[in-house]
Design an enzyme around this catalytic site. Structure first.
Site, PDB file in Angstrom:
ATOM      1  N   LYS A 126    -103.696 -14.070   0.532  1.00 22.28           N
ATOM      2  CA  LYS A 126    -103.559 -12.679   0.428  1.00 22.28           C
ATOM      3  C   LYS A 126    -103.044 -12.580  -1.044  1.00 22.28           C
ATOM      4  CE  LYS A 126    -103.400  -8.832   2.685  1.00 22.28           C
ATOM      5  NZ  LYS A 126    -104.532  -8.367   3.666  1.00 22.28           N
ATOM      6  N   ASP A 166    -107.066  -4.111   0.319  1.00 22.17           N
ATOM      7  CA  ASP A 166    -105.921  -3.826   1.443  1.00 22.17           C
ATOM      8  C   ASP A 166    -105.455  -2.575   0.846  1.00 22.17           C
ATOM      9  OD1 ASP A 166    -104.532  -5.314   3.622  1.00 22.17           O
ATOM     10  OD2 ASP A 166    -102.967  -4.620   2.230  1.00 22.17           O
TER      11      ASP A 166
HETATM   12  O1  2IT Z   1    -105.792  -7.349   6.271  1.00 21.30           O
HETATM   13  C1  2IT Z   1    -106.972  -7.643   6.266  1.00 21.30           C
HETATM   14  O2  2IT Z   1    -107.737  -8.375   7.034  1.00 21.30           O
HETATM   15  C2  2IT Z   1    -107.772  -7.224   4.838  1.00 21.30           C
HETATM   16  N1  2IT Z   1    -107.109  -6.458   4.218  1.00 21.30           N
HETATM   17  C3  2IT Z   1    -109.235  -7.489   4.750  1.00 21.30           C
HETATM   18  C4  2IT Z   1    -109.285  -8.776   3.966  1.00 21.30           C
HETATM   19  C5  2IT Z   1    -110.789  -9.156   3.887  1.00 21.30           C
HETATM   20  O3  2IT Z   1    -110.795 -10.280   3.072  1.00 21.30           O
HETATM   21  O4  2IT Z   1    -111.791  -8.364   3.862  1.00 21.30           O
END
Ligand code: 2IT
Length: 447
Positions: A126, A166
């Site tokens: 993240k 996100d």
């Molecule tokens: O919380 C999540 O799963 C997302 N923000 C998507 C992450 C992604 O790599 O598509």
């Protein structure tokens, strides 16, 4: 609980006492794992859990940028590459003033198990920044994204780490981030980011995927209870990307979404939020970045400032905004109002106390790492399409998403069904997600 699990939780809570969200998610995940950890004494010998709770790498960096008036601002950027055992690091970027290391680590840890559940070969990560996109001009957002990528580009790549969006990071931001990555890298590696626009490698259904997936998951939960979504009223929180997909798919499947919320408050529309109203909401948010109050003014329904919709009567709750948006009292209110299922479109929207309330009342409770895995799943499918330099039809992507969500549900039922038949989806999701990561880490040695 297993002594080993207990010790690791205590160590994390002592060492990272100043990271409350991270401690919260570690405790939530690890406390489900007692039986499997005790059945595998070899895990403790190689310090598997101690390794799992420390990110493989945390990158923290300076992001200086210039606003339209020539003033210089500096934000903090992060990328937490949590676990790469089963694939390139994968997970979103969040731009919000509340972003800090604790939030990044909580999301990265959670993402590791979510990504494992998807069955796709992706690790957990993240990232983001404490930058607030609200009130910024397009050019300011562009300059910020360019400054952010000027540092991040050296740490990512299609086989290394693949960020997506996100909160606060949507198609516009991904476009600016990709433009800068491409310029710096000097090669066309569009598999480096997902959530791209269609014209440069984005996947159909990616914008709707988290919301669609959350509803497909809920559909599986209902089916397992020999019930359907037909005619059910649903309290939805949030009014961003996840909530849109949720509202659209709920309506298609015959359910009635009756609430939405923003940072300013919530609306209650007993007639249901249909396609036309949804189009208005998307315009409100996308074009004007407006507040949800304007919906109530336009459609003449109830608006409550400064509150969340959990006091309204509904059959199902679908929190789709952000972390810790249902506390213990609100959970008790939902239970008292007769809610039968809670399915999380957001990451960790329920506090630990709220989860206890749902489970003690034997409410069907689907945690985010399972229920909202549809977004990252279609990100994984976007990576596949980029690798083969082809794009699939929306039917194909949607069918694969549906199959993935059903598969995740099945796996959660397999690991989470208790003696009395109640499915503990928290336990199911945590164990199923953990097992795949654990097996890969065991096979790869002490690294
Ligand atoms: O919380 C999540 O799963 C997302 N923000 C998507 C992450 C992604 O790599 O598509």
């Amino acid at each position: 609980m297993s002594k080993y699990v207990e010790r690791v939780i205590e160590d994390v809570k002592t060492k990272y006492a100043n990271e409350p969200e991270f401690c919260q998610t570690v405790e939530e995940v690890l406390s489900s794992l007692g039986p499997v950890v005790d059945a595998h004494p070899e895990y403790e010998k190689v310090a598997l859990l101690e390794r799992m709770v420390i990110p493989e790498r945390v990158i923290e960096f300076r992001v200086p940028w210039e606003d339209d008036n020539g003033n210089i601002h500096v934000n903090t950027g992060y990328r937490v590459q949590f676990n790469g055992a089963i694939g390139p690091y994968k997970g979103g970027l969040r731009f919000a003033p509340s972003v800090n290391l604790s939030i990044m680590k909580f999301l990265g840890f959670e993402q590791t198990f979510k990504d494992s559940l998807t069955t796709l070969p992706i690790g957990g990560a993240k990232g983001g920044s404490d930058f607030d996109p609200n009130g910024k001009s397009d050019r300011e957002v562009m300059r910020f994204c360019q400054a952010f990528m000027t540092e991040l580009y050296r740490h990512i790549g299609p086989d290394v780490d693949v960020p997506a969006g996100d909160l606060g990071v949507g198609g516009r931001e991904i476009g600016y981030l990709f433009g800068q990555y491409r310029k710096l890298r000097g090669a066309y590696e569009n598999g480096v980011l997902t959530g791209k626009a269609r014209s440069f490698g984005g996947s159909l259904i990616r914008p709707e995927a988290t919301g669609f997936g959350a509803v497909y998951y809920l559909e599986s939960v209902m089916k397992h209870e020999h019930d359907t979504l037909e005619g059910k009223t649903v309290a939805v929180a949030g009014f961003g990307n996840v909530a849109w997909g949720v509202v659209q798919k709920l309506s298609e499947l015959g359910a009635k979404p009756v609430t939405l919320s923003g940072p300013d408050g919530y609306i209650y529309d007993p007639d249901g939020i249909d396609r036309e109203k949804l189009d208005y909401i998307m315009e409100l948010k996308n074009l004007y970045r407006g507040r949800i109050r304007e919906y109530a003014e336009k459609y003449g329904c109830k608006y409550v400032a400064g509150a969340r919709p959990w006091g309204e009567k509904a059959d199902i709750a679908l929190p789709s905004a952000t972390q810790n948006e249902i506390n213990g009292d609100q959970a008790r209110q939902l239970v008292a109002n007769g809610v039968m299922a809670v399915s999380e479109g957001a990451n960790m929207p329920s506090t630990p106390e709220a989860i206890r309330v749902f489970q003690e009342a034997k409410i069907l409770y689907a945690p985010g790492k399972a229920a909202n895995a549809g977004g990252v799943s279609v990100s994984g499918l976007e990576m596949s399409q980029n690798s083969e330099r082809l794009s699939w039809t929306s039917e194909e992507v949607d069918a694969r998403l549906h199959a993935i969500m059903e598969n995740i549900h099945q796996n959660c039922v397999k690991y989470g069904t208790e003696a009395d038949g109640y499915v503990n989806y928290v336990k199911g999701a945590n164990i199923a997600g953990f097992m795949k990561v654990a097996k890969a880490m065991m096979a790869q040695g002490i690294v």
